[in-house]
Design an enzyme around this catalytic site. Structure first.
Site: not given
Length: 335
Positions: A246, A274, A293
């Site tokens: 994360r 993000e 990601h």
């Protein structure tokens, strides 16, 4: 043949054919009575409520509504929630466990591609591939044959932060290589680390002694900015920091400041925020390698999540315990 338990899909409909392509869906329907044309995004929607009232199994995924007391009141026969993705934090509530409803996750299946991505990045970083590619692209000239000092994966020290499902899979994948892994995790003792085949170190010692540090911890209030300016300063010159967990585990302002010195490199598949804002220096720093990601399940890997759910559904139908059941005490330590 025993009657198949009634089941209901609860996820974003667009994802269902990716997670459950025809062969996987056919196998699931051998175990449960489920209609792939009925996918719940709202449990009060027409047609959904009737099936929910009879459902013994919910097959959930990305986009599943939160399973609060009101939803569970409308599902009196529910006995298992089989999640076809990683984290269940977005949908699970304590009410599930209070009512004795079993919960499982496909996190083990999703750990595979993340660990593979991590391994690939460790090996490529060790060979200096990213810097070499950029130099070749800029100079448009082959540097010629010769030994390149300072690179290579023989004996390179890899520090793993977090013995999560992914962290454990990374350790497993590292075994065939001439790399030297170590582990830090406050929930693992010496015996647990020995079972994984790695030395257990305090975080500071791991940072000081690792050529590559790879982060596989959950983001919680306690781990927010786990790696900040002090921790980055402990890493040796030339070290590489990899984060597939994360973004909030890293203090990005401190990381950018450290990267600007050229002392460290970073490989980030997750960021904070993000996505990154367009003006983020991380896009342009030569020692930052950013991917969007994608380390987790993508493309044909997503069907692995569906297969994990199918196996759990078969266990439910056979009256067996779930292989990847989640206890409420685990939630605070999960991503």
């Amino acid at each position: 043949m025993p009657e198949r338990p009634q089941a209901l899909f609860a996820m974003t409909p667009e994802n269902l054919p990716l997670v459950f392509p025809p062969q996987v869906l056919a196998r699931l329907r051998e175990s449960v009575d489920i209609d792939p044309a009925l996918v719940a995004q709202d449990f009060s929607a027409p047609g959904v409520a009737d099936v929910l009232a009879r459902a013994e199994i919910l097959v959930t995924g990305w986009g599943c509504p939160r399973l609060d007391a009101a939803v569970l009141d409308a599902a009196p026969k529910l006995r298992a929630v089989l999640h076809s993705a990683g984290s269940v934090k977005g949908l699970a509530t304590p009410e599930l466990w209070r009512r004795g409803i079993a919960v499982s996750s496909a996190a083990v299946a999703n750990a595979v591609p993340v660990a593979e991505y991590t391994l690939a990045m460790i090996l490529l970083a060790g060979k200096g591939v990213f810097d070499a590619r950029d130099r070749l692209r800029t100079e448009r000239a082959f540097p010629g044959w010769g030994l390149v000092p300072g690179i290579g994966n023989h004996g390179r020290r890899v520090g793993v932060i977090g013995a999560s499902r992914i962290g454990r899979k990374v350790i497993e994948l590292l075994r065939p290589f001439d790399l030297v892994p170590t582990l830090t995790d406050p929930y693992v003792d010496e015996a647990g680390a020995a079972a994984l085949g790695v030395p257990l170190l305090p975080l500071d010692d791991l940072l000081r002694t690792s050529d590559v540090v790879t982060v596989h911890a959950p983001e919680t209030p306690e781990t927010r900015h786990l790696i900040g300016p002090r921790e980055l300063s402990l890493m040796p010159d030339g070290a590489v920091l990899i984060n597939t967990a994360r973004g909030g585990l890293l203090d990005h302002d401190a990381l950018i400041a450290e990267l600007r010195t050229g002392r460290l490199s970073a490989i980030l598949d997750v960021t904070d925020p993000e996505p990154l804002p367009a003006e983020s220096p991380l896009y342009d720093l030569p020692n930052a390698f950013i991917t969007p990601h994608l380390a987790g399940s993508q493309g044909n890997e997503v069907a692995r999540l569906g297969l994990a759910v199918v196996a759990e559904a078969e266990r439910v139908g056979a009256g067996q315990a779930l292989a990847h059941g989640i206890a409420p005490s685990e939630l605070e330590r999960m991503a």
